[in-house]
Structure formats: C-alpha cells, structure tokens
Design an enzyme around this catalytic site. Sequence first.
Site, PDB file in Angstrom:
ATOM      1  N   TYR A 153      46.255   6.221  45.715  1.00 47.08           N
ATOM      2  CA  TYR A 153      45.373   5.229  46.353  1.00 47.08           C
ATOM      3  C   TYR A 153      46.112   4.448  47.443  1.00 47.08           C
ATOM      4  O   TYR A 153      46.142   3.219  47.434  1.00 47.08           O
ATOM      5  CB  TYR A 153      44.817   4.244  45.317  1.00 47.08           C
ATOM      6  CG  TYR A 153      44.244   4.901  44.079  1.00 47.08           C
ATOM      7  CD1 TYR A 153      43.042   5.602  44.157  1.00 47.08           C
ATOM      8  CD2 TYR A 153      44.902   4.844  42.868  1.00 47.08           C
ATOM      9  CE1 TYR A 153      42.507   6.230  43.038  1.00 47.08           C
ATOM     10  CE2 TYR A 153      44.383   5.464  41.739  1.00 47.08           C
ATOM     11  CZ  TYR A 153      43.188   6.152  41.833  1.00 47.08           C
ATOM     12  OH  TYR A 153      42.673   6.768  40.718  1.00 47.08           O
ATOM     13  N   TYR A 207      35.176   4.542  33.819  1.00 50.64           N
ATOM     14  CA  TYR A 207      36.058   5.317  34.700  1.00 50.64           C
ATOM     15  C   TYR A 207      36.314   6.661  34.025  1.00 50.64           C
ATOM     16  O   TYR A 207      36.656   6.708  32.832  1.00 50.64           O
ATOM     17  CB  TYR A 207      37.390   4.601  34.953  1.00 50.64           C
ATOM     18  CG  TYR A 207      38.336   5.452  35.776  1.00 50.64           C
ATOM     19  CD1 TYR A 207      38.202   5.542  37.155  1.00 50.64           C
ATOM     20  CD2 TYR A 207      39.330   6.218  35.169  1.00 50.64           C
ATOM     21  CE1 TYR A 207      39.024   6.358  37.916  1.00 50.64           C
ATOM     22  CE2 TYR A 207      40.167   7.033  35.920  1.00 50.64           C
ATOM     23  CZ  TYR A 207      40.011   7.108  37.289  1.00 50.64           C
ATOM     24  OH  TYR A 207      40.821   7.931  38.022  1.00 50.64           O
ATOM     25  N   ASP A 235      34.691  10.089  26.321  1.00 47.91           N
ATOM     26  CA  ASP A 235      35.913  10.239  27.113  1.00 47.91           C
ATOM     27  C   ASP A 235      36.992   9.389  26.444  1.00 47.91           C
ATOM     28  O   ASP A 235      37.055   8.176  26.658  1.00 47.91           O
ATOM     29  CB  ASP A 235      35.643   9.779  28.558  1.00 47.91           C
ATOM     30  CG  ASP A 235      36.877   9.891  29.438  1.00 47.91           C
ATOM     31  OD1 ASP A 235      37.969  10.133  28.904  1.00 47.91           O
ATOM     32  OD2 ASP A 235      36.741   9.704  30.666  1.00 47.91           O
ATOM     33  N   LYS A 292      46.199  12.137  28.604  1.00 48.70           N
ATOM     34  CA  LYS A 292      47.240  11.107  28.635  1.00 48.70           C
ATOM     35  C   LYS A 292      48.240  11.211  27.479  1.00 48.70           C
ATOM     36  O   LYS A 292      49.213  11.949  27.575  1.00 48.70           O
ATOM     37  CB  LYS A 292      46.599   9.725  28.680  1.00 48.70           C
ATOM     38  CG  LYS A 292      45.932   9.422  30.035  1.00 48.70           C
ATOM     39  CD  LYS A 292      45.631   7.949  30.164  1.00 48.70           C
ATOM     40  CE  LYS A 292      44.813   7.630  31.401  1.00 48.70           C
ATOM     41  NZ  LYS A 292      45.566   7.484  32.619  1.00 48.70           N
TER      42      LYS A 292
HETATM   43  N1  PLP Z   1      39.152   9.360  31.790  1.00 49.82           N
HETATM   44  C1  PLP Z   1      39.662   8.147  31.535  1.00 49.82           C
HETATM   45  C2  PLP Z   1      38.977   7.259  30.535  1.00 49.82           C
HETATM   46  C3  PLP Z   1      40.818   7.716  32.180  1.00 49.82           C
HETATM   47  O1  PLP Z   1      41.304   6.481  31.937  1.00 49.82           O
HETATM   48  C4  PLP Z   1      41.446   8.584  33.106  1.00 49.82           C
HETATM   49  C5  PLP Z   1      42.649   8.149  33.830  1.00 49.82           C
HETATM   50  O2  PLP Z   1      43.013   7.004  33.869  1.00 49.82           O
HETATM   51  C6  PLP Z   1      40.877   9.843  33.339  1.00 49.82           C
HETATM   52  C7  PLP Z   1      39.727  10.204  32.653  1.00 49.82           C
HETATM   53  C8  PLP Z   1      41.489  10.789  34.324  1.00 49.82           C
HETATM   54  O3  PLP Z   1      42.683  11.302  33.815  1.00 49.82           O
HETATM   55  P1  PLP Z   1      43.752  11.952  34.812  1.00 49.82           P
HETATM   56  O4  PLP Z   1      44.297  10.838  35.625  1.00 49.82           O
HETATM   57  O5  PLP Z   1      44.764  12.567  33.883  1.00 49.82           O
HETATM   58  O6  PLP Z   1      43.034  12.966  35.621  1.00 49.82           O
END
Ligand code: PLP
Length: 432
Positions: free
Chosen positions: A16, A144, A249, A278
Amino acid sequence: MLSADEFDRRHIWRPYASMMTPPPLHRITDAQGVYLTRADGGRMIDAMSSWWCMAHGHRRPEIVAAMAAQLQRMPHVMFGGLTHDPATELAQRLVRLLPPGLDCIFYADSGSVAVEVALKMARQAQAARGHATRTMFASARGGYHGDTWKAMSLCDPETGMHGHFGGSLQPQFFVRRPPVAFGDAWIEDPALNGLQEVETLFAEQAGRIAGFIIEPVVQGAGGMRFYHPRYLAGLRRLCDAAGVLLIFDEVATGFGRTGRMFAMEHAGVWPDIICLGKALTGGHITFAATVASRAVAQAIAGGSPGLLMHGPTFMGNPLACAAACASLDLLQAGAWRDDVARIEAGLTIGLAPARDMPAVADVRVLGAIGVVEMRSPIDVDRAHARAVASGVYLRPFGRLLYTMPPFITSDRELEQIVTEMLNICMIESGDI
Ligand code: PLP
C-alpha cells in the site's frame, strides 16, 4: 553505487505504498522469539506478530526443525497427480481439529487465495444444485477478506478499496456490520441486532446469492471490531432457510488468537466453508487452506464439470505443510490457552487507563488482541517512529492503535507494548 536501502527504495514496491515516495523502512537482519533485530543493531518487540501470523514467535525451533528436515528431502513438488506425507499429515490434523463434516481440504497459497477458492466453491456448488442465478455474494460491512479482486469486492465498501477500483469491482450485497458488541447483552429484537436486515436481503435477493462471507466475531483489518457471537447463530439459521452457503473467513482469527482455537467456537456455529491462513504455519511461510463440508464437495462433484476449478502451481507445498504440522502440534500441546488468557488479562488491565484519555473513543480486548480506537485519525508516522525508538514495532492505521503480540510474549514484554500504546494515546491527547 546505491546502498542496499537506496536500491530497495528505488526498485521494490512496499505494501500500500507509492514507488516514488516510499515510506521509511527498517532493515531487519534477525528475528527470534518476539524480537526483531535491525541492521543498526536496535531490537524491537514485534507487537504485530508480523501481520498477525507469527503466533508462536519468530524462528520457533520446532517449526524451523520441521521445515529444515523437509527442505533436505523435498522443498516442492507439483500437487497434480502427486501427493506427499506432509500434505496427508496436515490434512489429518485439520480434520481432527475442525468440526465433524467440515473435512474437504483445498491447500491454497495465501489468505486471499483461500477466500477466492471459497467463493468459487460456493458458486460451483450452487450451480450444481440447479441455482445458476446465484452468482453474487453477501457480506457485512466492516469486513476485510484480502486484496485479490473478488475478495476486495467483499471488503467493507467504505474502508476497503471500492473507492479506488470503483467500476472494476463486481457489485455485491452488504448488510450493516453486526451491531451488538462482544461482551454486551444480546438484543433479541432482529431490527436492532442486525438480523432483520439479513432476512430482508435474503427474502428479496436469495435467488442471486451464492454465499454469505464473514469473519467470525472479530472484524480485523476492516475496523478491529468484536461483535456478539449470537449474530453468527442467527446468520446460520437465515442462511439455511434461504439456501445461502455460509463462509467463515478465519484467516486472521484461526489458531488461538481470540482465546479459542477458532473464533467460531465462541458461537458454537459451523460454516459450510472455512478459510484458514496466516498462523496456519505459525507464520513461518505463506500458506492457507479452504475447507468445505462434504455436502458442498458432493454438490460440486455432481455438477458440471464436476471438478473444483482451481489448482495453483504451489498447491500443497511440502515445506509449508511441514511448517503447518509443527505449528498445529504446538497448538495441540495446549500452552497457548494459558498464554492467550494471560495476554488478554494483561491487555485488559494495561490498556484500561486509555479509557479516560480525551482522544480515546474506545478500548477493546479479546484474546491476544488489544485495540485502542481514537476519536480522530492517528498521526501514524509520528506514533510509529516513537514506538520503534522505544523498542516496540506497532503500525497503527486510521484511528486504530492495536497489538496482536505473539502468544509467547512475556509479562514484561507485554508491559512494554502497553506502555508504548498508552504513550501514543497521551501524545494524541496532547498530554505529552
Ligand atoms: N482474510 C482476512 C480476515 C484477513 O485478515 C486477511 C489478511 O489480513 C486475508 C483474508 C488475506 O490474507 P493474505 O494477506 O494472506 O492474502
């Protein structure tokens, strides 16, 4: 001849950031436990767990040993037509860990890709069940889900990147963010607890909606908000009634961060599809997984072409699978439960004084997540520079100052993080 830093700034994009005016950088030469060591010799506590993934601390010996052993045997092999023990062993661990029936595992490269795969699964399963018009998705505001196109289209339409990419993003359906906060008394009235809006949306549009995606309990990068788990129970019921697939998610919340192995355990509600990432590898290497229920997998298999249409080059990477197995063994050993509870108590007590500061709008803590929400945007560069000079790596954004420390953070290290967060609050309040 450019110095390493000059070369870096001239040729490497940062997250970013502008290529022409890159942000200040710290060259890290070593990472161990909770500490990052800079090229200038300075050390700082990684209070961000390196974007929330380094749950057991950096260079955790058990994970490093597992990766080193795997590296000697086979760092990578394609997954098409081939398999290997690390992939099988990781699947065995995940199946044991996840609720019964949520057991069809797709290995992906990153959290965003795991989300893309989940959306594809939902779309393919709906089409296979004869719902060809269910091509769109729904979500709650404040979420997100990643930076790839489809994931981006489901991030919060205001704090996300809709404004920057406008017409290029596929329109999706959004309901307001879950209004009842975690820890508040649940409100039964559906008009007030947010569920009526979901019900209305489904009544009007369910025929166009393949799935509803949400981060269970903690909305992370979209605003660091914690909401009431009962919302998820209501959402599960409404999704079932409307034939909408529910996608959790858990990329950020999975593997202990909220005090439970998965945040969905706060609600006792399971999705049709879950995204993990993660901390799956203890943060040691990029990796993710999308796990579908057997019913979803069976539906996809029964449709046309009957195949899940995704298959990245580095799918099922053995090195990442080995890291994930070692990380899950550490979680299985269970010390994280006490550590996360200890960190939660330390953050709750430590951050409490911020509540009385004029610039602070709210303080919230859940598991190993501590958030201070300010009334106005933080002077991010000033706050960051100050924290780094004091030996704590913090990266506030917008009005949010937060920490997600590694679970092994000691009480003394936690005190240092909290002290630095309070100092930033005082500066923002004009008290220093
Ligand atoms: N989903 C959530 C809830 C996240 O917090 C993130 C990243 O911060 C992602 C998806 C995307 O993961 P990545 O950065 O490994 O693509």
